[in-house]
Scaffold this motif. Structure first.
Motif, PDB file in Angstrom:
ATOM      1  N   ASP A  74       0.810  -1.222   0.000  1.00 33.60           N
ATOM      2  CA  ASP A  74       0.000   0.000   0.000  1.00 33.60           C
ATOM      3  C   ASP A  74       0.844   1.273   0.000  1.00 33.60           C
ATOM      4  O   ASP A  74       0.337   2.347  -0.347  1.00 33.60           O
ATOM      5  CB  ASP A  74      -0.914   0.039   1.235  1.00 33.60           C
ATOM      6  N   GLU A 132     -13.856  -7.784  -6.455  1.00 35.73           N
ATOM      7  CA  GLU A 132     -14.566  -8.368  -5.319  1.00 35.73           C
ATOM      8  C   GLU A 132     -13.725  -8.315  -4.045  1.00 35.73           C
ATOM      9  O   GLU A 132     -14.226  -8.052  -2.970  1.00 35.73           O
ATOM     10  CB  GLU A 132     -14.924  -9.830  -5.627  1.00 35.73           C
ATOM     11  N   MET A 169     -11.032  -6.317  -3.437  1.00 34.30           N
ATOM     12  CA  MET A 169     -10.359  -5.062  -3.123  1.00 34.30           C
ATOM     13  C   MET A 169     -11.191  -3.905  -3.686  1.00 34.30           C
ATOM     14  O   MET A 169     -11.444  -3.851  -4.879  1.00 34.30           O
ATOM     15  CB  MET A 169      -8.954  -5.038  -3.728  1.00 34.30           C
ATOM     16  N   GLU A 171     -10.885  -0.411  -4.067  1.00 32.64           N
ATOM     17  CA  GLU A 171     -10.173   0.867  -4.009  1.00 32.64           C
ATOM     18  C   GLU A 171     -10.965   1.999  -4.645  1.00 32.64           C
ATOM     19  O   GLU A 171     -10.935   3.123  -4.182  1.00 32.64           O
ATOM     20  CB  GLU A 171      -8.826   0.733  -4.717  1.00 32.64           C
ATOM     21  N   PRO A 203      -7.106 -16.365  -3.366  1.00 28.79           N
ATOM     22  CA  PRO A 203      -7.009 -17.026  -2.060  1.00 28.79           C
ATOM     23  C   PRO A 203      -5.606 -17.541  -1.758  1.00 28.79           C
ATOM     24  O   PRO A 203      -5.184 -17.570  -0.605  1.00 28.79           O
ATOM     25  CB  PRO A 203      -8.005 -18.193  -2.182  1.00 28.79           C
ATOM     26  N   LEU A 213      -3.620 -14.583  -0.722  1.00 27.04           N
ATOM     27  CA  LEU A 213      -4.014 -14.134   0.619  1.00 27.04           C
ATOM     28  C   LEU A 213      -3.166 -14.797   1.696  1.00 27.04           C
ATOM     29  O   LEU A 213      -2.749 -14.151   2.662  1.00 27.04           O
ATOM     30  CB  LEU A 213      -5.497 -14.439   0.865  1.00 27.04           C
ATOM     31  N   ALA A 273      -5.783  -0.845   1.173  1.00 27.19           N
ATOM     32  CA  ALA A 273      -6.631  -2.016   0.999  1.00 27.19           C
ATOM     33  C   ALA A 273      -5.940  -3.308   1.446  1.00 27.19           C
ATOM     34  O   ALA A 273      -6.574  -4.178   2.055  1.00 27.19           O
ATOM     35  CB  ALA A 273      -7.060  -2.127  -0.457  1.00 27.19           C
ATOM     36  N   GLN A 301      -5.305  -3.413   5.170  1.00 26.55           N
ATOM     37  CA  GLN A 301      -6.564  -3.707   5.857  1.00 26.55           C
ATOM     38  C   GLN A 301      -6.776  -5.216   5.997  1.00 26.55           C
ATOM     39  O   GLN A 301      -7.275  -5.682   7.019  1.00 26.55           O
ATOM     40  CB  GLN A 301      -7.737  -3.089   5.100  1.00 26.55           C
ATOM     41  N   TRP A 348     -15.205 -10.484   4.933  1.00 26.06           N
ATOM     42  CA  TRP A 348     -14.249 -11.029   3.969  1.00 26.06           C
ATOM     43  C   TRP A 348     -14.968 -11.355   2.663  1.00 26.06           C
ATOM     44  O   TRP A 348     -16.038 -11.956   2.677  1.00 26.06           O
ATOM     45  CB  TRP A 348     -13.594 -12.295   4.530  1.00 26.06           C
ATOM     46  N   PRO A 349     -14.402 -10.961   1.563  1.00 26.60           N
ATOM     47  CA  PRO A 349     -15.030 -11.286   0.280  1.00 26.60           C
ATOM     48  C   PRO A 349     -15.268 -12.784   0.140  1.00 26.60           C
ATOM     49  O   PRO A 349     -14.513 -13.605   0.678  1.00 26.60           O
ATOM     50  CB  PRO A 349     -14.005 -10.801  -0.745  1.00 26.60           C
ATOM     51  N   LYS A 350     -16.296 -13.101  -0.571  1.00 25.69           N
ATOM     52  CA  LYS A 350     -16.724 -14.492  -0.686  1.00 25.69           C
ATOM     53  C   LYS A 350     -15.614 -15.409  -1.185  1.00 25.69           C
ATOM     54  O   LYS A 350     -15.526 -16.570  -0.796  1.00 25.69           O
ATOM     55  CB  LYS A 350     -17.927 -14.562  -1.630  1.00 25.69           C
ATOM     56  N   VAL A 351     -14.758 -14.860  -2.045  1.00 28.61           N
ATOM     57  CA  VAL A 351     -13.710 -15.668  -2.654  1.00 28.61           C
ATOM     58  C   VAL A 351     -12.776 -16.284  -1.610  1.00 28.61           C
ATOM     59  O   VAL A 351     -12.140 -17.308  -1.860  1.00 28.61           O
ATOM     60  CB  VAL A 351     -12.907 -14.816  -3.671  1.00 28.61           C
ATOM     61  N   PHE A 352     -12.731 -15.692  -0.424  1.00 24.91           N
ATOM     62  CA  PHE A 352     -11.832 -16.210   0.606  1.00 24.91           C
ATOM     63  C   PHE A 352     -12.464 -17.317   1.449  1.00 24.91           C
ATOM     64  O   PHE A 352     -11.817 -17.855   2.358  1.00 24.91           O
ATOM     65  CB  PHE A 352     -11.347 -15.070   1.501  1.00 24.91           C
ATOM     66  N   ARG A 363     -14.774 -17.521   3.842  1.00 22.77           N
ATOM     67  CA  ARG A 363     -14.981 -17.394   5.292  1.00 22.77           C
ATOM     68  C   ARG A 363     -16.454 -17.560   5.701  1.00 22.77           C
ATOM     69  O   ARG A 363     -16.763 -17.556   6.890  1.00 22.77           O
ATOM     70  CB  ARG A 363     -14.486 -16.015   5.770  1.00 22.77           C
ATOM     71  N   ARG A 404     -16.800  -2.412   3.249  1.00 21.94           N
ATOM     72  CA  ARG A 404     -15.441  -2.267   3.769  1.00 21.94           C
ATOM     73  C   ARG A 404     -14.894  -0.849   3.626  1.00 21.94           C
ATOM     74  O   ARG A 404     -13.819  -0.550   4.126  1.00 21.94           O
ATOM     75  CB  ARG A 404     -14.507  -3.269   3.068  1.00 21.94           C
TER      76      ARG A 404
END
Lengths: 623, 252
Positions: free
Chosen positions: A231, A341, A343, A345, A410, A413, B112, B115, B149-153, B155, B237
């Protein structure tokens, strides 16, 4: 007090009110005024339509991202995948804009596509001798047409992750590599380059935006080459400013000009006169951190006004394009970021608030309010009045990597949330393999509905492809008064969108030729008053990510059938009002500094002829 | 008019906490000793830190301290403070919980990707709190956090699990208005995991118990895209997450 600033402020008070009535008149009068058949009407406006003709036009070039070798090859390939670029310029002065399209993989050649004037192109790379650049230690990343020696012929600069290549246009369809004698010998991992005359001395200077710091990515001695913070990264390549000495050589003046402290991951650079003082300013879009705005001190140096003018951001800046979208007399800026989805910004549409009484220039981000916030994983984006209604629209490319069904996010992440992970270390990043990352994203076309809001119409306009977009060049390739779009895509074919909008407004195109100013007239400002509207345009030298649009000024006029005032402020400082009788609408003109409207021959465009249909009379273009 | 929003920390039922929290409840109801909570000078923060250090499980002290920190923008100071607090009092479940909240509070000041890192740090502290004491508030907080958390993760199922436990706890405790938050959040968790029928049933159950709850009313009055947009707004968010715990003592 800046005199230009005060004048602009006065205009800004009047323009919106006048414009509102003017647009209403255009919406009623357009079909008759343009003499076009009725078409689909959306939101009270006729439809904008494009037809993709890349293959038919022999302009579809397949880009190849550079492949690396070794255990982290795919990560380095990902970080260097931005080099699908296009530069538009009329290199042979025949009155039709040509294309230079880059490729990036080792041994692959770039392409010079000559515009035949009938919406077909001929690949003349071999004859011209401009295909090289992708060697063992270099990746072609961007390209730029500019006449560095003011000899009347566009020269070509090829930017690289490496040292640049400067080709001199010999005038016979051939180019000569003059890099060695030009002084442009500094290694950099350049991703963007623009030409502009920052000191108004009549010669075009060069600003390079550098992504990585200057290390050879093919022979890493230290794996810590990636952003040290995702960032607020501070270990990027910054920028390099080269001053054109006027004798065919350039000198690095980055430090002297006050730009040396910038160490961001520069992904795009843009220029314009943001404070209306007659001098070109700079906007830097930085990946992984804060964009920067530098104002020209008019003495060969710049000052960083980021904090007071736009504030500190943490976004992933990708693109800088400039236009006065709300017709208030001040140039605004569009920067793409990542809004996906995972992020949120949001892009930045920096509305230029002008210079206040204390001499302070400020901007306000109105991307949410105008509906231009999201272009997913953004790349190049360009303003252009695609229906000639007098309001500049916006086309935006997007999409990072379209591959297999598995999503890299993912996986990424897990790296991001690993305690004390070193982002800068290429070894920290998980392999991407065949995974997709913000892939298959639909392009966006934002139609300007009157200066305060845009409507996204890419699908109905026929431009919502889902390729991995990069550069966007806007030009009127067939001289019909409608702006076309060329889109480059990483590792994929490029696209040529021919504008076939049936119902459109009147228009004017101006090819400016400097004499005291740089010959390309980059930095010249055109002010048109027509139908009660104030329209300003500046000639830019390569604004927008991985792309250079035409330097020919295009002005949509809506229902206005004549111009009320046309003024050019040249970079030399000369202001010229053009006699109105010499500029009927719906034509293309050559305007020469100090001489007004001239023939093509007088402007130095010896081969200019009318081609490509009967819609347009190329004024001044008759042999 | 702004849409009703569910508080994230929205909190919380000291009354619903399992076992041995009577003293904490009493302390939570009392204001911090002569703390000028509308200001955030270093001296004020120091004063509040001293109070918390002496009473690490006091949710009211912690909440007011954290909001003084927000006003001062002194997030790193607060993180340092709570790191020491939990080191000194590793068994204080609410200290861990508030440690997590500081990461949440800091998020609007970050980019972002930072975060994401802060959100993950917060989850770790919430988890530690739950490991020490599976309270309604901790489960609701962590479950609700997963919804951001976005769905892709992936959670969503974790959110369902935590929020089902929170709702179950609330059923065994005296009724409090804030317990409605868990019904709303659990329904949203079902919604995000493609169980729309269970989502609506949960909201209806919550509305029967808490007919005045604005969020539950709003959820049940919407359909389709309107409902989707409302649910998205609950976990937007780009907006600061409300971690104010005052509902806790205002609802007693």
């Amino acid at each position: 007090m800046r005199s230009g600033g005060r004048r602009g402020a006065g205009w800004s008070k009047r323009a919106p009110r006048m414009a509102a009535g003017w647009v209403a008149a255009w919406m009623v009068a357009a079909p008759a005024a343009a003499g076009a058949p009725q078409g689909t009407v959306s939101n009270g406006k006729a439809a904008i339509r494009f037809e993709e003709i890349g293959a038919r036009a022999s302009a579809r070039m397949i880009h190849h991202t550079r492949r690396f070798h070794g255990p982290k090859a795919d990560i380095l390939e990902m970080f260097t995948s931005g080099g699908a670029a296009v530069a538009v310029g009329d290199y042979d002065n025949d009155g039709y804009d040509d294309l230079f399209v880059t490729d990036s993989d080792a041994g692959r050649t770039c392409h010079l596509l000559h515009n035949n004037g009938d919406l077909t192109f001929t690949d003349v790379t071999a004859e011209a001798g401009v295909g090289k650049g992708n060697d063992e230690h270099s990746i072609v990343s961007d390209a730029l047409w500019f006449d560095y020696d003011n000899d009347g012929r566009l020269d070509l600069l090829v930017a690289r992750f490496g040292t640049p290549i400067l080709y001199h246009n010999e005038g016979n369809g051939k180019f000569r590599d003059v890099t060695a004698q030009s002084g442009l010998n500094k290694f950099g991992n350049t991703i963007a380059v623009i030409a502009f005359d920052y000191d108004n001395d009549g010669y075009l200077d060069l600003l390079f935006g550098n992504y990585f710091k200057p290390v050879d990515l093919f022979a890493l001695k230290d794996p810590h080459v990636l952003p040290n913070n995702l960032d607020q990264a501070t270990n990027g390549g910054g920028v390099t400013l080269w001053h054109n000495q006027g004798n065919g050589t350039f000198v690095d003046v980055t430090e002297k000009a006050g730009l040396g402290k910038h160490t961001g991951w520069t992904l795009d650079v843009g220029h314009a006169d943001f404070d209306n003082d007659g001098w070109q300013d700079i906007y830097l879009a930085d990946d992984y951190g804060t964009d920067r705005l530098f104002l020209n001190n008019r003495d060969g140096t710049f000052r960083d006004v980021t904090e007071e003018a736009i504030g500190i951001d943490t976004k992933k800046g990708m693109n800088v394009d400039v236009a006065d979208y709300d017709r208030d007399g001040w140039l605004d800026i569009y920067v793409t970021n990542i809004t996906d989805e995972y992020m949120q910004e949001c892009n930045m549409l920096w509305h230029n608030n002008g210079v206040d009484a204390a001499g302070k220039l400020t901007f306000t981000d109105l991307s949410r309010e105008t509906g231009t916030c999201s272009t997913l994983w953004g790349w190049g984006a360009k303003f252009g009045d695609f229906d000639n209604d007098g309001w500049v629209d916006l086309f935006a490319a997007d999409g990072l990597r379209s591959a297999g069904d598995k999503n890299y996010i993912p996986v990424l992440l897990e790296m991001i949330i690993t305690p004390n992970v070193d982002f800068a270390d290429v070894n920290s990043w998980p392999a991407i393999g065949d995974m997709s990352w913000s892939g298959h994203e639909r392009k966006k076309l934002f139609r300007n509905l009157g200066g305060s809001v845009f409507k996204e119409i890419a699908h109905e306009a026929g431009v919502d492809n889902d390729l991995d977009g990069r550069g966007v060049a806007v030009a009127d390739f067939d001289n019909d008064g409608l702006l076309d779009i060329y889109e480059t895509n990483a590792n994929q074919p490029s696209l040529l969108y021919h504008n076939v909008t049936a119902e459109h407004g009147h228009w004017l195109e101006l090819k400016l030729v400097g004499t005291r100013s740089n010959r390309d007239a980059i930095g010249a400002r055109v002010t048109v008053k027509a139908g009660g509207a104030l329209l300003i345009r500046e000639v830019n030298g390569g604004n927008g990510y991985a792309s250079q649009s035409s330097t020919r000024v295009h002005v949509g006029l809506g229902a206005a059938t004549h111009i009320d005032e046309l003024e050019v402020r040249w970079p030399s400082g000369r202001r010229e009002k053009v006699p109105l009788a010499s500029v009927p609408v719906d034509h293309i003109y050559y305007l020469k500094e100090g001489a007004g409207v001239v023939t093509a021959a007088a402007a130095g465009f010896g081969k200019a002829i009318l081609r490509g249909g009967a819609k347009t009379i190329l004024r001044g273009g008759a042999p | 008019m702004s849409e009703p929003r569910r508080r994230v920390a929205g909190l919380a039922g000291l009354a619903s906490m399992a076992g041995g929290l009577g003293l904490v409840l009493a302390l939570a109801a009392a204001p911090p000793p002569s703390s000028p909570t509308t200001t955030s000078s270093p001296a004020t923060l120091e004063h509040m830190e001293a109070a918390l250090a002496a009473d690490p499980d006091n949710l009211r002290y912690a909440s007011e301290y954290r909001h003084a920190v927000i006003r001062a923008g002194a997030y790193d100071r607060a993180l340092d403070f709570f790191a020491k607090l939990v080191a000194d009092h590793p068994g204080s479940a609410f200290a861990w919980l508030n440690y997590g909240y500081v990461y949440v509070d800091k998020m609007p000041s970050a980019g972002a990707i930072t975060q994401v890192i802060l959100a993950n740090d917060a989850l770790q502290q919430f988890t530690r709190s739950i490991e020490l004491k599976a309270s309604w508030i901790a489960l609701y907080t962590r479950g609700n956090s997963y919804l951001y958390w976005p769905k892709v993760f992936g959670r969503g199922p974790l959110a369902v699990a935590d929020l089902e436990r929170a709702v179950a706890i609330s059923k065994s405790e005296p009724k409090r208005a804030y317990q409605a938050h868990a019904y709303a959040a659990l329904g949203e968790a079902y919604w995000r995991t493609d169980q729309p029928e269970r989502a609506r049933a949960t909201w209806e159950e919550g509305a029967r118990l808490f007919p005045q709850d604005a969020v539950l009313k709003a959820l049940l009055s919407r359909q389709g895209d309107d409902l989707e947009a409302f649910i998205a707004d609950q976990v937007d968010r780009t907006k600061r997450v409300d971690t104010d715990l005052r509902e806790l003592w205002e609802d007693r």
